[in-house]
Write an enzyme that holds these catalytic residues in place. Structure first.
Site: not given
Ligand code: NDP
Length: 296
Positions: A54, A98, A121
């Site tokens: 990422k 995460q 997200d």
């Protein structure tokens, strides 16, 4: 019949190039550089690989990348304090914590503490509600990537029968909402669904997000259907480690009209959509037009 292979790597490269071009223009026209912050707690090896990828992808498209690696025993108040400081940092337009988090941390609390407009997200409860009611939201990256590939392949999805196998909050449910938003007739199947194969055979679009290696075989597929395989399963075969999807590719490819492979299908689109979402969040935060074709 042998299906057309939907190449996620090629598609993702196109999306990243679009993002990069938009970022370059944002800098030139407005002096703005979108920023993505990624928070990793602990040393889960798979998560470390994801976070590294990422970071590299973020820098590659010209965005600022802020990495926060915290020890596995980080306390909840400390993590919440970091999230709040990122919420109020104007250089950070997008925040990703995460998952999975270590067991002593309340994931829902942490995710719901992220500013929903920076929730790249799309897991914050406000974004879930906005998506569910057809309003502008941050959309989870994996289903967004699937939607982009489906729109590209089909043009309009209106009136098509879609079956999503899996009802998780990160893939199955948002995928179903997005397909409904594009006027598909949507069925969500799960572990309690009766005669799953027959349900799947009704699908013009079949999305497999099950987490069971190669469970969806060719006899689940309607001839000519489009099959999107979200699954990522590491298995051992012939003494070698292999990555396979939730779809049994060899049998499904003979029946489907189009299919995504694993690897090289949905996976690459997920990171591309993360970048697209970070850009969208930055544009919205600055009252600028959203990038075309990169939102739901
Ligand atoms: P979850 O384990 O959270 O959900 C799996 C879903 O599949 C559940 O709804 C479950 O039903 C259903 N299911 C399990 N077994 C069966 C069965 N025998 N028949 C029908 N339905 C079944 O998984 P995720 O949604 O998080 O992930 C799904 C897959 O996608 C995984 O392989 C994961 O690795 C992959 N993934 C890939 C990403 C990418 O970037 N390509 C990103 C995220 C995930 P029930 O609810 O009834 O238990």
């Amino acid at each position: 019949m042998t299906a057309t292979v939907i190449d996620g790597k090629v598609f993702a490269a196109k999306v990243r190039a679009q993002v990069q071009a938009h970022v370059t223009k944002l800098k030139a026209d407005h002096g703005i550089q979108p920023g993505l912050a990624v928070v990793l707690v602990g040393e889960d090896p798979a998560s470390q690989v994801y976070v590294r990828n990422k970071h590299a992808s973020t820098v590659e498209v010209g965005m600022a990348s802020f990495e926060h690696r915290l020890p596995v025993d980080t306390s909840e108040p400390d993590l919440l304090a970091l999230v709040k400081s990122l919420n109020s940092d104007p250089k950070v337009n997008a925040i990703l914590v995460q998952l999975p988090l270590p067991a002593h941390l309340n994931s829902e609390l942490i995710i719901n503490t992220i500013d929903p407009t920076k929730d790249v997200d799309g897991f914050h409860i406000s974004n879930v509600g906005l998506l569910g009611t057809g309003q502008k939201s941050m959309v989870p990256c994996t289903p967004l990537g699937c939607l982009m590939m489906l729109r590209d392949h089909h043009g309009s999805l209106a009136g098509l029968n879609a079956v999503v196998v899996g009802r998780s909050s990160i893939v199955g449910k948002p995928m179903a909402q997005l397909l409904l938003g594009d006027s598909c007739t949507v069925t969500i199947a799960h572990s309690r669904t009766k005669d799953l194969a027959a349900v799947c055979r009704g699908a013009d679009i079949l999305v497999a997000a099950v987490g069971r290696p190669e469970m969806i075989t060719g006899d689940f597929v309607k001839p000519g259907a489009t099959v999107i395989d979200v699954g990522i399963n590491r298995i051992e075969r012939d003494g070698k480690n292999k990555l396979v999807g939730d779809v049994h590719y060899a049998s499904a490819v003979e029946v489907a009209g189009a299919i995504t492979p694993v690897p090289g299908g949905v996976g690459p689109m997920t990171i591309a959509c993360l970048l697209a979402n970070a850009l969208t969040a930055c544009c919205r935060a600055n009252g600028l037009p959203e990038p075309e074709g990169l939102t739901a």
